[in-house]
Design an enzyme around this catalytic site. Structure first.
Site, PDB file in Angstrom:
ATOM      1  N   ASP A  94      55.892  50.534  14.574  1.00  0.00           N
ATOM      2  CA  ASP A  94      55.699  50.510  16.016  1.00  0.00           C
ATOM      3  C   ASP A  94      54.681  51.539  16.473  1.00  0.00           C
ATOM      4  O   ASP A  94      54.413  52.528  15.783  1.00  0.00           O
ATOM      5  CB  ASP A  94      57.022  50.729  16.746  1.00  0.00           C
ATOM      6  N   GLU A 168      60.385  53.884  15.435  1.00  0.00           N
ATOM      7  CA  GLU A 168      60.322  55.327  15.170  1.00  0.00           C
ATOM      8  C   GLU A 168      59.932  56.078  16.436  1.00  0.00           C
ATOM      9  O   GLU A 168      60.460  57.152  16.726  1.00  0.00           O
ATOM     10  CB  GLU A 168      59.320  55.600  14.048  1.00  0.00           C
TER      11      GLU A 168
END
Length: 398
Positions: A94, A168
């Site tokens: 991400d 994350e």
């Protein structure tokens, strides 16, 4: 050894991998993550499925996308290294939601003089309309290129596992990590910055949610009705935060309190804060500051103020000190790649911080990314290639 950085075929592959990954929109959402949505955005599945297909094409084994969007694969040791330790490498899929990661248009500069003072370097940057996504697609590209090498070339190597994680950036990257699949006793995140960075220490991280409850009434009769405006309560709280404890006034080993999001009406308001410190004692001090300010605003306004603290991750230094082999192996790999180790604390955290808490010691390795989380983000191809070299050197270590 410098098997990627000194091999034009693999450097070109690395560049092509990176460009392909940053063009895939995989932005996460802190707001959705805090509501319990996981993964927090559907577009992270696109990145996961792309990596699954590529890992399968490389000949990796047990390639899986879990029901929580984690990508897992492994590859066995060569015949002569069956007794070597298996190693896990991680990077996150991400990108942060503070700056758009959609429709990334990477720019390639073939002279790195103005960035790394290395005329031979290739720089990848943005067109300034979005971030680049080097955090952490540079890490993914470095890992994938190293895997391409060991699955294509005849070389001695230990067993390797990889995990590419979602969310994350929202602080939830290890919430559902498939530990049942992991065989390695230690790991490395490839999620750092400048050349040589090797991080074994990070913040202790907590969040604080401050809720303000006022009293609404008709604004024309607010004095008589005893209005208590939660907007003003929230503003008063913010104005009292110590300036010397802000992110913009701290560095090195100094902790901070960071206001991140706020919203309010007359009747209610919410403020979300981050508390960060390398010391648990300082975290306690920061909590105390928040509680005292809450009491002060409550006393001044007559409203209600409540505070909720939540632990996010812990400093990984203590656990890594108990497992010297994991650090020794990466230091040796740096030396073999002719890269000087730069030990610096992470003024943040990585998935490795959480994984270390779970019992798998996980230092962090540089990726060659710079100015991440911004429209000025850029990545050095030479440095990214060195990260791939270090991954291979770890795998070659008997």
């Amino acid at each position: 050894m410098n098997l990627i950085s000194e091999n034009q075929k693999y450097k070109t592959l690395l560049l092509n991998n990176f460009i392909r990954y940053v063009k895939i929109w995989s932005e996460s959402s802190g707001e959705q993550a805090e509501k319990g949505v996981f993964p927090s955005t559907p577009q992270q599945w696109d990145m996961a499925n792309t990596l699954k297909d590529e890992l399968t094409a490389l000949g990796m084994q047990n390639v899986t996308v879990t029901d929580k969007c984690y990508v897992y694969a492994n590859y066995p040791a060569s015949d002569d290294m069956q007794n070597s330790d298996s190693v896990l490498f991680l990077a996150h899929m991400d990108t942060v939601d503070e700056v758009s990661g959609k429709n990334v248009n990477p720019q390639i500069i073939n002279d790195g003089t103005n960035f790394t003072k290395d005329k031979t370097d290739t720089i990848i940057t943005t067109d300034k309309n979005t971030l680049l996504g080097g955090d952490d697609k540079a890490g993914i590209a470095a890992i994938m290129t190293a895997l391409a090498y060991i699955t294509s070339e005849k070389c001695s190597h230990s067993a390797v596992e990889v995990i590419f994680s979602p969310d994350e950036e929202t602080g939830h990257g290890m919430d559902f990590v498939p530990t049942e699949l992991i065989k390695s006793k230690y790991a490395y995140t490839v999620d750092g910055g400048d050349l040589g960075e090797m991080e074994t220490e990070c913040f202790n991280a907590w969040s604080a949610t401050v809720n303000f409850t006022g009293k609404a009434c008709h604004t024309g009769y607010a004095k008589k009705g005893g209005m208590i405006n939660a907007n003003l309560m929230l503003a008063s709280f913010l104005s009292k935060l110590p300036v010397n404890k802000m992110p913009q006034t701290t560095e090195g080993f100094e902790g901070f309190i960071a206001p991140m999001e706020s919203s309010a009406t007359i009747e209610s308001g919410t403020l979300n804060l981050l508390l960060r410190s390398f010391s648990n004692t300082e975290i306690d001090e920061e909590k105390n500051i928040i509680m005292k300010l809450a009491d002060k605003v409550k006393d001044e306004t007559g409203g209600i103020v409540t505070v909720t603290f939540k632990q996010q991750y812990l400093n990984m230094k203590e656990k890594l000190d108990e497992n010297p082999r994991v650090v020794e192996r990466v230091v040796k790999a740096f030396k073999e790649a002719n890269v000087n180790v730069v030990n610096s604390p992470i003024r943040g955290g990585t998935d490795g911080s959480r994984l270390t808490e779970m019992g798998i010691p996980t230092p962090n390795i540089f990726t060659g990314s710079h100015e991440f989380h911004s429209r000025n983000e850029w990545c050095s191809l030479n440095q990214m290639a060195k990260a791939s070299d270090i991954i291979l050197n770890i795998l070659f270590d008997k």
